[in-house]
Design a protein around this motif. Structure first.
Motif, PDB file in Angstrom:
ATOM      1  N   GLU A 163      32.946  19.851  63.675  1.00 34.38           N
ATOM      2  CA  GLU A 163      33.568  18.660  63.096  1.00 34.38           C
ATOM      3  C   GLU A 163      34.258  17.819  64.162  1.00 34.38           C
ATOM      4  N   ALA A 164      34.903  18.463  65.118  1.00 33.57           N
ATOM      5  CA  ALA A 164      35.558  17.717  66.199  1.00 33.57           C
ATOM      6  C   ALA A 164      34.541  16.914  66.995  1.00 33.57           C
ATOM      7  N   ILE A 165      33.393  17.527  67.281  1.00 33.15           N
ATOM      8  CA  ILE A 165      32.332  16.818  68.008  1.00 33.15           C
ATOM      9  C   ILE A 165      31.891  15.593  67.225  1.00 33.15           C
ATOM     10  N   GLU A 166      31.757  15.743  65.910  1.00 35.29           N
ATOM     11  CA  GLU A 166      31.291  14.633  65.071  1.00 35.29           C
ATOM     12  C   GLU A 166      32.355  13.556  64.901  1.00 35.29           C
ATOM     13  N   ILE A 167      33.603  13.955  64.719  1.00 34.21           N
ATOM     14  CA  ILE A 167      34.679  13.000  64.448  1.00 34.21           C
ATOM     15  C   ILE A 167      35.048  12.201  65.689  1.00 34.21           C
ATOM     16  N   SER A 168      35.055  12.854  66.833  1.00 35.88           N
ATOM     17  CA  SER A 168      35.507  12.186  68.056  1.00 35.88           C
ATOM     18  C   SER A 168      34.562  11.060  68.454  1.00 35.88           C
ATOM     19  N   SER A 169      35.133   9.929  68.805  1.00 39.19           N
ATOM     20  CA  SER A 169      34.330   8.799  69.272  1.00 39.19           C
ATOM     21  C   SER A 169      33.968   8.923  70.744  1.00 39.19           C
ATOM     22  N   ARG A 170      34.564   9.909  71.413  1.00 34.42           N
ATOM     23  CA  ARG A 170      34.291  10.148  72.821  1.00 34.42           C
ATOM     24  C   ARG A 170      33.838  11.597  72.997  1.00 34.42           C
ATOM     25  N   PRO A 171      33.039  11.890  74.001  1.00 33.86           N
ATOM     26  CA  PRO A 171      32.597  13.268  74.221  1.00 33.86           C
ATOM     27  C   PRO A 171      33.777  14.206  74.432  1.00 33.86           C
ATOM     28  N   ILE A 172      33.648  15.419  73.935  1.00 36.64           N
ATOM     29  CA  ILE A 172      34.694  16.417  74.072  1.00 36.64           C
ATOM     30  C   ILE A 172      34.223  17.516  75.023  1.00 36.64           C
ATOM     31  N   CYS A 173      35.114  18.436  75.350  1.00 36.22           N
ATOM     32  CA  CYS A 173      34.714  19.550  76.209  1.00 36.22           C
ATOM     33  C   CYS A 173      35.023  20.884  75.554  1.00 36.22           C
ATOM     34  N   ILE A 174      34.294  21.880  75.991  1.00 34.31           N
ATOM     35  CA  ILE A 174      34.649  23.282  75.807  1.00 34.31           C
ATOM     36  C   ILE A 174      34.853  23.766  77.227  1.00 34.31           C
ATOM     37  N   SER A 175      36.101  23.777  77.677  1.00 36.90           N
ATOM     38  CA  SER A 175      36.379  23.910  79.108  1.00 36.90           C
ATOM     39  C   SER A 175      36.116  25.306  79.648  1.00 36.90           C
ATOM     40  N   HIS A 176      36.195  26.325  78.783  1.00 40.64           N
ATOM     41  CA  HIS A 176      36.026  27.695  79.277  1.00 40.64           C
ATOM     42  C   HIS A 176      35.522  28.612  78.171  1.00 40.64           C
ATOM     43  N   ALA A 177      34.221  28.757  78.093  1.00 38.37           N
ATOM     44  CA  ALA A 177      33.570  29.658  77.139  1.00 38.37           C
ATOM     45  C   ALA A 177      32.117  29.828  77.572  1.00 38.37           C
ATOM     46  N   ASN A 178      31.457  30.803  76.995  1.00 35.10           N
ATOM     47  CA  ASN A 178      30.052  31.073  77.310  1.00 35.10           C
ATOM     48  C   ASN A 178      29.218  31.108  76.031  1.00 35.10           C
ATOM     49  N   PRO A 179      27.916  31.067  76.150  1.00 32.38           N
ATOM     50  CA  PRO A 179      27.066  31.137  74.954  1.00 32.38           C
ATOM     51  C   PRO A 179      27.107  32.533  74.321  1.00 32.38           C
ATOM     52  N   THR A 180      27.119  32.576  73.004  1.00 32.24           N
ATOM     53  CA  THR A 180      27.031  33.874  72.327  1.00 32.24           C
ATOM     54  C   THR A 180      25.688  34.543  72.623  1.00 32.24           C
ATOM     55  N   ALA A 181      24.682  33.758  72.974  1.00 32.24           N
ATOM     56  CA  ALA A 181      23.383  34.335  73.332  1.00 32.24           C
ATOM     57  C   ALA A 181      23.489  35.226  74.560  1.00 32.24           C
ATOM     58  N   ALA A 182      24.453  34.928  75.430  1.00 33.14           N
ATOM     59  CA  ALA A 182      24.656  35.744  76.631  1.00 33.14           C
ATOM     60  C   ALA A 182      25.584  36.917  76.359  1.00 33.14           C
ATOM     61  N   HIS A 183      26.594  36.691  75.519  1.00 35.39           N
ATOM     62  CA  HIS A 183      27.530  37.759  75.158  1.00 35.39           C
ATOM     63  C   HIS A 183      28.193  37.378  73.842  1.00 35.39           C
ATOM     64  N   ASP A 184      28.076  38.248  72.855  1.00 32.47           N
ATOM     65  CA  ASP A 184      28.558  37.935  71.505  1.00 32.47           C
ATOM     66  C   ASP A 184      30.040  38.277  71.390  1.00 32.47           C
ATOM     67  N   ALA A 185      30.883  37.309  71.725  1.00 33.24           N
ATOM     68  CA  ALA A 185      32.335  37.443  71.588  1.00 33.24           C
ATOM     69  C   ALA A 185      32.836  36.339  70.665  1.00 33.24           C
TER      70      ALA A 185
END
Length: 329
Positions: A163-185
């Motif tokens: 929802e944040a990605i959709e609501i924001s008029s500007r690009p957002i970041c996920i500054s520190h995380a990895n894909p669950t495909a690599a590790h399911d946390a």
């Protein structure tokens, strides 16, 4: 070559002393997104700013504050490390939307909408029920967009992040995380989230925190670079960066503050458990001064050219900040 590139670590909360600033300087890192606060309220955030002002005064030969991307260029030219501030929670604004512009003027460039738990703005990744962005959160996102404060959803739950990605008029970041495909946390992100993020022009910073890595503290440089290469194939190199989440030389009390704040009587162990409650072992190939250069060289070995490797170790962060922290007219 590594030294030719702008190098930015998109998230750290290490023990900020002079010896560590010297190590950062020797590492070739030009700027670090430093966590200013976790659960501190607005008044306590002022004290954190004051502490950093003292560090800048006492270590002016090593570090300088970043208020705009020109400061990052200046840091590189002067052989110093630029420090840009972010909050890992929305606690610095209390329940007052007007404090967003105040914090931005003080130099808070990035703010997470929540840290693990439900906040006044969004749902954290450890909650059982993800109700998405709140009414206050919708207005806060609009205000952050207006003043040039970047929205970070690293610790947020899936629906809230989408929802944040959709609501924001500007690009957002996920500054520190990895894909669950690599590790399911719980803190890592699904393909649906990363796809939406990157399609909207957002940025993903890969974390080196062992609880979020394939093989944990035994994750090799090859494992890490393979994860990045897989994401580059799926989402495009221009949306990928590093946000190490490095917390070097911090005591156990800091870890407990991060996980528990003031909200819990019972001990919360985050991604750990009662039998594994301390800091995980750091990655030997990253924790020293050669960490970012090791990643750069690892990317080259995985088939990235010099330009794309340079984007991932810093240029993508620089470009994202350049457009994201400019206030809207």
């Amino acid at each position: 070559m590594y030294q030719d590139h702008i190098v930015i670590d998109g998230l750290q909360y290490s023990n900020w002393d002079r010896d560590y600033f010297k190590m950062l300087q020797a590492s070739g890192i030009n700027a670090v997104h430093a966590t200013l606060v976790y659960h501190e309220d607005s008044r306590q955030t002022m004290t954190r700013f004051a502490e950093w002002h003292a560090r800048f005064e006492q270590n002016s030969d090593l570090i300088l504050p970043v208020y705009c991307v020109e400061d990052i260029k200046m840091a590189k030219q002067q052989g110093k490390v630029g420090i840009l501030f972010g909050a890992q929670n929305c606690s610095p604004i209390d329940d007052e939307i007007g404090l967003i512009s105040v914090m931005r003027r003080l130099g808070l460039l990035i703010m997470q909408l929540t840290y693990n738990n439900q906040s006044l703005l969004a749902t954290g990744c450890y909650e059982n029920n993800d109700s998405g962005i709140t009414r206050f959160g919708q207005q806060a996102i609009a205000e952050m967009n207006r003043v040039g404060m970047i929205i970070d959803m690293s610790h947020s739950a899936e629906q809230s992040t989408l929802e944040a990605i959709e609501i924001s008029s500007r690009p957002i970041c996920i500054s520190h995380a990895n894909p669950t495909a690599a590790h399911d946390a719980l803190r890592n992100k699904s393909d649906a989230v990363i796809s939406a993020l990157t399609k909207a022009g957002g940025l993903l910073g890969f974390s080196l925190y062992p609880f979020h890595l394939p093989n944990g503290s035994a994750c090799t440089l090859n494992d890490f670079c393979s994860m990045i290469a897989d994401c580059a194939d799926k989402y495009g190199t221009e949306h990928l960066a590093i946000g190490s989440d490095l917390c070097l030389n911090q005591p156990q009390a800091v870890l407990e503050w991060m996980r528990n704040g003031r909200w819990s009587k019972a001990m919360d162990y985050g991604e750990g458990n009662a039998n594994n409650s301390g800091w995980p072992d750091t990655l030997p190939w990253f924790a020293g001064k050669d960490g970012m250069e090791n990643i750069y060289n690892g990317l080259l070995k995985h088939g990235f050219d010099d330009t794309d490797a340079g984007k991932i170790i810093g240029q993508n962060w620089f470009d994202f900040l350049e457009s994201g922290i400019q206030p809207l007219v």
